[in-house]
Design a protein around this motif. Sequence first.
Motif, PDB file in Angstrom:
ATOM      1  N   THR A   8      22.735  15.924  46.797  1.00 51.44           N
ATOM      2  CA  THR A   8      21.428  15.278  46.638  1.00 51.44           C
ATOM      3  C   THR A   8      21.429  14.247  45.525  1.00 51.44           C
ATOM      4  O   THR A   8      20.410  13.616  45.279  1.00 51.44           O
ATOM      5  N   GLY A   9      22.553  14.114  44.832  1.00 54.39           N
ATOM      6  CA  GLY A   9      22.639  13.102  43.798  1.00 54.39           C
ATOM      7  C   GLY A   9      22.065  13.504  42.461  1.00 54.39           C
ATOM      8  O   GLY A   9      21.878  12.665  41.580  1.00 54.39           O
ATOM      9  N   ASP A  10      21.775  14.786  42.284  1.00 56.59           N
ATOM     10  CA  ASP A  10      21.251  15.223  40.991  1.00 56.59           C
ATOM     11  C   ASP A  10      22.335  15.211  39.918  1.00 56.59           C
ATOM     12  O   ASP A  10      22.024  15.113  38.741  1.00 56.59           O
ATOM     13  N   ILE A  11      23.585  15.372  40.316  1.00 57.79           N
ATOM     14  CA  ILE A  11      24.688  15.274  39.349  1.00 57.79           C
ATOM     15  C   ILE A  11      25.662  14.211  39.842  1.00 57.79           C
ATOM     16  O   ILE A  11      25.657  13.822  41.011  1.00 57.79           O
ATOM     17  N   ASP A  12      26.467  13.767  38.891  1.00 56.51           N
ATOM     18  CA  ASP A  12      27.379  12.665  39.222  1.00 56.51           C
ATOM     19  C   ASP A  12      28.795  13.152  39.433  1.00 56.51           C
ATOM     20  O   ASP A  12      29.650  12.394  39.871  1.00 56.51           O
ATOM     21  N   GLY A  13      29.054  14.375  39.086  1.00 58.80           N
ATOM     22  CA  GLY A  13      30.404  14.876  39.265  1.00 58.80           C
ATOM     23  C   GLY A  13      30.474  16.322  38.833  1.00 58.80           C
ATOM     24  O   GLY A  13      29.505  16.880  38.315  1.00 58.80           O
ATOM     25  N   ALA A  14      31.631  16.947  39.067  1.00 60.69           N
ATOM     26  CA  ALA A  14      31.764  18.346  38.699  1.00 60.69           C
ATOM     27  C   ALA A  14      33.225  18.682  38.443  1.00 60.69           C
ATOM     28  O   ALA A  14      34.119  18.158  39.127  1.00 60.69           O
ATOM     29  N   TRP A  15      33.449  19.537  37.463  1.00 58.65           N
ATOM     30  CA  TRP A  15      34.796  20.018  37.164  1.00 58.65           C
ATOM     31  C   TRP A  15      34.849  21.438  37.721  1.00 58.65           C
ATOM     32  O   TRP A  15      34.331  22.363  37.105  1.00 58.65           O
ATOM     33  N   VAL A  16      35.392  21.574  38.916  1.00 54.62           N
ATOM     34  CA  VAL A  16      35.288  22.854  39.609  1.00 54.62           C
ATOM     35  C   VAL A  16      36.604  23.272  40.242  1.00 54.62           C
ATOM     36  O   VAL A  16      37.451  22.422  40.540  1.00 54.62           O
ATOM     37  N   PRO A  17      36.765  24.553  40.459  1.00 61.37           N
ATOM     38  CA  PRO A  17      37.968  25.045  41.131  1.00 61.37           C
ATOM     39  C   PRO A  17      37.839  24.942  42.646  1.00 61.37           C
ATOM     40  O   PRO A  17      36.766  24.652  43.168  1.00 61.37           O
ATOM     41  N   GLU A  18      38.932  25.237  43.329  1.00 54.69           N
ATOM     42  CA  GLU A  18      38.922  25.330  44.780  1.00 54.69           C
ATOM     43  C   GLU A  18      38.169  26.592  45.194  1.00 54.69           C
ATOM     44  O   GLU A  18      38.117  27.544  44.423  1.00 54.69           O
ATOM     45  N   PRO A  19      37.550  26.644  46.349  1.00 56.60           N
ATOM     46  CA  PRO A  19      37.568  25.592  47.368  1.00 56.60           C
ATOM     47  C   PRO A  19      36.451  24.572  47.177  1.00 56.60           C
ATOM     48  O   PRO A  19      36.256  23.721  48.025  1.00 56.60           O
ATOM     49  N   PHE A  20      35.723  24.704  46.068  1.00 57.67           N
ATOM     50  CA  PHE A  20      34.564  23.822  45.882  1.00 57.67           C
ATOM     51  C   PHE A  20      34.981  22.367  45.707  1.00 57.67           C
ATOM     52  O   PHE A  20      34.316  21.459  46.211  1.00 57.67           O
ATOM     53  N   ALA A  21      36.116  22.164  45.010  1.00 58.15           N
ATOM     54  CA  ALA A  21      36.571  20.791  44.817  1.00 58.15           C
ATOM     55  C   ALA A  21      36.817  20.141  46.170  1.00 58.15           C
ATOM     56  O   ALA A  21      36.332  19.035  46.450  1.00 58.15           O
ATOM     57  N   SER A  22      37.528  20.833  47.035  1.00 55.83           N
ATOM     58  CA  SER A  22      37.818  20.265  48.353  1.00 55.83           C
ATOM     59  C   SER A  22      36.548  20.040  49.146  1.00 55.83           C
ATOM     60  O   SER A  22      36.419  19.064  49.881  1.00 55.83           O
ATOM     61  N   ARG A  23      35.595  20.956  49.004  1.00 58.48           N
ATOM     62  CA  ARG A  23      34.358  20.788  49.765  1.00 58.48           C
ATOM     63  C   ARG A  23      33.587  19.570  49.278  1.00 58.48           C
ATOM     64  O   ARG A  23      32.966  18.868  50.072  1.00 58.48           O
TER      65      ARG A  23
ATOM     66  N   GLN B  17      25.553  25.876  43.777  1.00 59.59           N
ATOM     67  CA  GLN B  17      24.481  24.937  43.499  1.00 59.59           C
ATOM     68  C   GLN B  17      25.054  23.546  43.258  1.00 59.59           C
ATOM     69  O   GLN B  17      24.416  22.537  43.563  1.00 59.59           O
ATOM     70  N   THR B  18      26.261  23.502  42.688  1.00 61.46           N
ATOM     71  CA  THR B  18      26.906  22.218  42.465  1.00 61.46           C
ATOM     72  C   THR B  18      27.085  21.467  43.780  1.00 61.46           C
ATOM     73  O   THR B  18      26.867  20.259  43.848  1.00 61.46           O
ATOM     74  N   LEU B  19      27.465  22.186  44.815  1.00 62.05           N
ATOM     75  CA  LEU B  19      27.624  21.531  46.116  1.00 62.05           C
ATOM     76  C   LEU B  19      26.347  20.821  46.504  1.00 62.05           C
ATOM     77  O   LEU B  19      26.352  19.693  46.981  1.00 62.05           O
ATOM     78  N   GLN B  20      25.230  21.536  46.306  1.00 61.07           N
ATOM     79  CA  GLN B  20      23.947  20.981  46.720  1.00 61.07           C
ATOM     80  C   GLN B  20      23.526  19.808  45.828  1.00 61.07           C
ATOM     81  O   GLN B  20      23.119  18.760  46.321  1.00 61.07           O
ATOM     82  N   THR B  21      23.618  20.027  44.528  1.00 62.05           N
ATOM     83  CA  THR B  21      23.114  18.988  43.626  1.00 62.05           C
ATOM     84  C   THR B  21      23.987  17.739  43.701  1.00 62.05           C
ATOM     85  O   THR B  21      23.508  16.624  43.504  1.00 62.05           O
ATOM     86  N   PHE B  22      25.257  17.911  44.023  1.00 62.61           N
ATOM     87  CA  PHE B  22      26.114  16.730  44.198  1.00 62.61           C
ATOM     88  C   PHE B  22      25.676  15.970  45.446  1.00 62.61           C
ATOM     89  O   PHE B  22      25.590  14.742  45.452  1.00 62.61           O
TER      90      PHE B  22
ATOM     91  N   GLY C 196      14.721  18.473  42.053  1.00 66.09           N
ATOM     92  CA  GLY C 196      15.908  18.124  41.278  1.00 66.09           C
ATOM     93  C   GLY C 196      16.114  19.107  40.147  1.00 66.09           C
ATOM     94  O   GLY C 196      15.506  20.177  40.108  1.00 66.09           O
ATOM     95  N   LEU C 197      16.989  18.730  39.212  1.00 62.21           N
ATOM     96  CA  LEU C 197      17.299  19.666  38.120  1.00 62.21           C
ATOM     97  C   LEU C 197      16.281  19.501  37.006  1.00 62.21           C
ATOM     98  O   LEU C 197      16.591  18.992  35.932  1.00 62.21           O
ATOM     99  N   THR C 198      15.053  19.912  37.268  1.00 61.72           N
ATOM    100  CA  THR C 198      14.003  19.733  36.270  1.00 61.72           C
ATOM    101  C   THR C 198      13.291  21.055  36.029  1.00 61.72           C
ATOM    102  O   THR C 198      13.489  22.030  36.755  1.00 61.72           O
ATOM    103  N   GLU C 199      12.436  21.057  35.032  1.00 60.21           N
ATOM    104  CA  GLU C 199      11.593  22.216  34.760  1.00 60.21           C
ATOM    105  C   GLU C 199      10.775  22.588  35.995  1.00 60.21           C
ATOM    106  O   GLU C 199      10.529  23.749  36.262  1.00 60.21           O
ATOM    107  N   SER C 200      10.350  21.564  36.698  1.00 56.49           N
ATOM    108  CA  SER C 200       9.494  21.815  37.856  1.00 56.49           C
ATOM    109  C   SER C 200      10.164  22.733  38.865  1.00 56.49           C
ATOM    110  O   SER C 200       9.490  23.519  39.529  1.00 56.49           O
ATOM    111  N   ALA C 201      11.489  22.621  38.971  1.00 57.41           N
ATOM    112  CA  ALA C 201      12.186  23.496  39.912  1.00 57.41           C
ATOM    113  C   ALA C 201      12.018  24.948  39.479  1.00 57.41           C
ATOM    114  O   ALA C 201      11.793  25.840  40.299  1.00 57.41           O
ATOM    115  N   ILE C 202      12.110  25.183  38.174  1.00 53.17           N
ATOM    116  CA  ILE C 202      11.909  26.548  37.665  1.00 53.17           C
ATOM    117  C   ILE C 202      10.487  27.002  37.969  1.00 53.17           C
ATOM    118  O   ILE C 202      10.254  28.104  38.467  1.00 53.17           O
ATOM    119  N   GLN C 203       9.539  26.129  37.670  1.00 52.45           N
ATOM    120  CA  GLN C 203       8.135  26.483  37.901  1.00 52.45           C
ATOM    121  C   GLN C 203       7.892  26.816  39.360  1.00 52.45           C
ATOM    122  O   GLN C 203       7.139  27.724  39.692  1.00 52.45           O
TER     123      GLN C 203
END
Lengths: 326, 290, 290, 254, 254
Positions: free
Chosen positions: A168-183, A161-166, B149-156
Amino acid sequence: GGGGGGTSAEGGAKEVRLGYFPNITHATALVGVEKGLFAKHLGNGVSLKTSTFNAGPAAIEAVFSGAIDATYIGPNPAINAWAKSKGKAIKIVAGAASGGVYLVTKPEIASVQDLKGKKIATPQLGNTQDVALRYWLKQNGLHTDTKGGGDVHIVPQENSQTLQTFATGDIDGAWVPEPFASRLVVESKGRVLVDERDLWPGRQFVITHLIVRQEWASRNPGLLRKLIEGHVEATRYLNDDPKAAAGTVNAAIQKLTQKPLKPEVLDSAFKNITFTDDPIASSLTASAQHAVEVGLLEPVNLDGIYDLKILNEVLAAQGRQSIKDR
Amino acid sequence: MAAETAVRGSGADQLAGLDALELAGTGGPGLLSRVWGRVWPMLTAVGLVLVAWQLVVLSGRWPEYVLAGPITTFQELWARLGTAEFYQALATTMRRAVTGFALAVLIGLIVGAAVSRVRILRAAFGSLITGLQTMPSIAWFPFAILLFGLTESAIQFVVILGAAPSVANGLIAGVDYTPPLLLRAGKVLGLGRLQMYRHVILPASLPSFLAGLKQGWAFAWRSLMAGELMVIIAYQASLGEQLHIARELSDSPGLIGTMIVILVIGVVIDLLFESADTALRRRWGLRQPQ
Amino acid sequence: MAAETAVRGSGADQLAGLDALELAGTGGPGLLSRVWGRVWPMLTAVGLVLVAWQLVVLSGRWPEYVLAGPITTFQELWARLGTAEFYQALATTMRRAVTGFALAVLIGLIVGAAVSRVRILRAAFGSLITGLQTMPSIAWFPFAILLFGLTESAIQFVVILGAAPSVANGLIAGVDYTPPLLLRAGKVLGLGRLQMYRHVILPASLPSFLAGLKQGWAFAWRSLMAGELMVIIAYQASLGEQLHIARELSDSPGLIGTMIVILVIGVVIDLLFESADTALRRRWGLRQPQ
Amino acid sequence: MTDLLTTQPAVRLADVSKVYGHGPRGLLALDRVSLSVAPGEFVCLLGASGCGKSTLLSLVAGLDRPTGGQITAPGARIAMMFQEPALFPWLTVSANVEMAMRVKGVGRQERRARAAELLETVRLGGFGRKRPHELSGGMRQRVALARALAQDADVLLMDEPFGALDAMTRDLLHDELERIWRERGLAVLFVTHNVREAVRLGDRVVLLSSRPGRVVEEFPVELARPRRTDSAEVATLAARITDRLREEVARHGR
Amino acid sequence: MTDLLTTQPAVRLADVSKVYGHGPRGLLALDRVSLSVAPGEFVCLLGASGCGKSTLLSLVAGLDRPTGGQITAPGARIAMMFQEPALFPWLTVSANVEMAMRVKGVGRQERRARAAELLETVRLGGFGRKRPHELSGGMRQRVALARALAQDADVLLMDEPFGALDAMTRDLLHDELERIWRERGLAVLFVTHNVREAVRLGDRVVLLSSRPGRVVEEFPVELARPRRTDSAEVATLAARITDRLREEVARHGR
Ligand SMILES: Nc1ncnc2c1ncn2[C@@H]1O[C@H](COP(=O)(O)OP(=O)(O)OP(=O)(O)O)[C@@H](O)[C@H]1O
Ligand SMILES: Nc1ncnc2c1ncn2[C@@H]1O[C@H](COP(=O)(O)OP(=O)(O)OP(=O)(O)O)[C@@H](O)[C@H]1O
Ligand SMILES: [Mg+2]
Ligand SMILES: [Mg+2]
């Protein structure tokens, strides 16, 4: 029930049941199985039965219920299993991999201080990466809490999910192991802000090791020795011929998941991980210490979690240096 | 004239006599004894399960850290029940379940109404609705996050996709079995299309709709348990998260404790649905008080 | 005597006349036009969905690797359909689904039968059954592995726990609504307790039982998708695993492709259930051919 | 003007046909039926099963459309009662009776009062708050009658309304129906396959043939009211019609 | 020996009482009813709604137990028919008829043959493979009759079996029932609230009072068979019994 199926009373077991993940940090197991290294050392009379898992809990459940005898696994589940069973269920008998964990952020984040008010993902609340991030932020004067508040908002979520949210801009960064870091770097133009190796003495910290079920180990010391021999040879193969090994690993992953890693991800990830027999005990205890400090773990006594006697005997037989268990 | 009144009078008497004769009946047992009659077998069942569980644990087949016994579990559960966090988690989860379910009902109602009355929609989407029911929640996670996004709405979103198909299906089944005679009666009484829906079709499908709601709740709840892992929101513990963490930490008493909480909620909700169902059927005379 | 025969003869004629008059009816439309009537709206619906999807992708709101378009997806799906592995995965999953579901039906039948007929069991366990329905599959994983190790049986265990409650509930509902008159008729005909079950109660509950089966299938399928991740049996690909891997790898075309496969299976199974239901109801005269 | 109005029938069917289905599988249910009901007239429609009686009423009520011919009911509001009460089980008796008024937007207060009055008419005063399932079959049919009366119709169609009732209740309801019909001056088209019932109630009995339904014969009933079902005159006429009906039915058995 | 057998009743009720419920909320449905049916006798039980007719039959059939008194049916096999056909909708007509034999373990072949024969008896030969919903109401009741006959009983209990049928079908079934009863020498206990039907069929009409059910009066019917429902003699006796019944009913309306 499936408990103890492979063991009989006097160590006359006919099979060894080994677990691992179809994952690049488990390359030792992938290579050992794919190249028949375990089978070679176990010999003719003993068969190797493998199970793959996609996450730690299932592997630990399998160990607890006696469905497998040994498994490659990350540091966290091992500590949990040790703590929950009050030191009765498992032992760490060898290291497998070190390094390969990164803080990848959006390119515009250039320093720790830029992280203020940002959302950073970790794989799971209280796991090694989570602890490492919190401890590092704390050292840099940034406050976090286990509920996701503080100066930096930590959002535990699955790596996929981190791959996706990164992206789409939902998160700003991630502390993750390989191979996710490289991806994150290759696919979403992320930037490596921190290489976790830089935070550890000797640029070494455990990411995968081999654990065994205590009851099995005590009944089958001979099989355990053979298993470790295979493990040691697999590690050596990975270090001696990384190029060929990488190919073997990817082939194994493809066989298990029908999806190979992209070559650039594979190369980058392979370069960032060190394969070693050393479980780097100091990093495990330090990490546990850090977890206590950031309020994620009750103090736990890890004395005796390692049993490197056989590993050291095997290494000694090959004229190599012995490894310390603290 | 006088003679006729006499005849009519006696006719009325006879009618009233017949009516009086038809309308006798004995009452059921009192409320208290009915409640008690429901409670004691449940308590006995729980007791039996506990005893069996303790026996398995005592047999020593598995160590306590693999399968916690009832005593450890209830100590753990009791300790949790003493913390504010537990109630916050419960409240968060229930809030999500109820709002998600309510939305699912609304959407299921609209979709079900449309699909059940418009023949082409029915043929086009009818089976798709059940197809959606079989889609596991995790398949929706990426889309939920894309959309919300990462919101409650996603759960809903995940909860709604889990529950709405059941609700819609329940309504469709209900509409299918609305007695045609009542539709004809409605038409003769001059009801228009919408009035027919409001005054005849919806009430007639209520029992089947209720069954759909019950199934929908089960789907909603399961989807929620999964969905609560997808988006972990700051300062909001939840039951789904607790269940996951207990498993992640191989925390057997924690896991069983959380399962007990989930079971209790499930049973309570079922009892609510059941009493609604019973009340409905009794009111409509579908279930004779026995 | 002759006179009487004449009277009887004419009575028989009149009876036969009445019978003949009652038994007229026109046939429905032919099979072919019925199938076509079902298929074309579905195809249209699929077409519309595809167009909408392509439009969203074209809008550029999300990059292709986050939300794959229909063309990429179908290329991927097509490529998969060309591999033997896909069919092995499908076969593995379907085998597990069918055997697990069959076991769930058996168990649901036994439990449902016991609970529906024994009043104390009903009071004790009735609501527990629905409670179990709301228990998410992952809660059972530890127990599944404890009991069965890393085997197919562990997966089946989870599937059964998912589906059996629905099946049992369907049967219970059916038994509840078995017309008392038929029970009385059975008793007058001399049926014993077991014979009553076999010859009256079970057949009478069939329609409701079928609805339970349908719900049960949805639960079984979802549980299976989760359970296939719990125990990954070496070199046995499965749909659940593929779904998970696609997600794990953020493989959007792979994920959507697998979802399409799941949807198609769901729709096909629904059509099977529906035709069974229609056939049953028509045979019993519950649904008049309109 | 008045003359014209009174001679104009309340309902008129001219050469009405009805085919169910299409083409060769189609079924001719009604074949060029012509029939009129004068205002205030009580017409009984008699025929064996499946001869199209219900079809005919559906057409008059506008629940279905004729395949051929014309149905005119100039300015008439039409109410209908079915063989079963067809009450809405989720509504109270009173709410059932109020339904037609509710649809028309009559105020709550007025509806209530009118429903109570109508229930009184069918001798069910005080039962307004019961639910249909709490009543006996005869009482339910009376509620259905009240509901039909609440439509304030000029024409009342009745499709074997008393078929499911026991003999005694039916006798009593005949008296009630006759009383109400007379009080309100309704035009009634009453379908039955009970010959005695038809003779007991009707001003005129129309006998339909079976498949296709056609008017076979009309019997004017010139007996004085109130009639009794077990009176000799009713029995005599009923026997005559019965013989004609049996003949009609036996035709299909051979 | 033969003498003893013939004088021994097929069914005997002695002071039978039945209370539904308990204590003060209990309802006395039957109050010390005594009644016997001789072998081969046709007894009609008449009474208004709720007077306990169905209760009495249930007791005789063994579906329920009396609260007081004794029911003896020496060596008698008892079959019963309900107001509704109560056929199993999932079985064919033939399988419905075969059910009683199937339970007794009669072989398939024999069952088939016997069922076909019985269906012939009720004039439904050739309908064995239909399903109940494909038949009309009258046909279903005849199947139910065949099913009851298949039990090879000596006593046939009938709980308003023709109540839901139209008048014409009912008349015809009366003839059929009378024929079968005579052919087989059955003892029949026939419940109805249609007075004319009771007089048409019974050797004896027993009138029950309502709540609590008590035997009020017995009317022997000494009219020659075959009788016609619309004959003058039947009408005369029926009128007498009706008056008595109405009196009984009106008692509850005041
Ligand atoms: N919707 C329909 N589709 C096809 N055929 C129909 C339909 N409704 C009625 N029929 C047929 O039309 C004929 C007349 O039916 P209708 O119900 O009008 O008869 P009826 O005189 O009311 O009979 P009954 O006395 O049984 O009520 C019957 O043969 C019936 O099978
Ligand atoms: N299972 C029951 N529990 C309680 N009361 C009952 C039960 N069955 C019947 N009764 C009551 O006993 C009385 C007699 O009922 P029963 O059904 O025998 O009457 P009936 O003469 O057959 O009436 P009907 O003509 O309506 O069929 C009625 O007042 C009824 O309400
Ligand atoms: Mg009709
Ligand atoms: Mg009765």
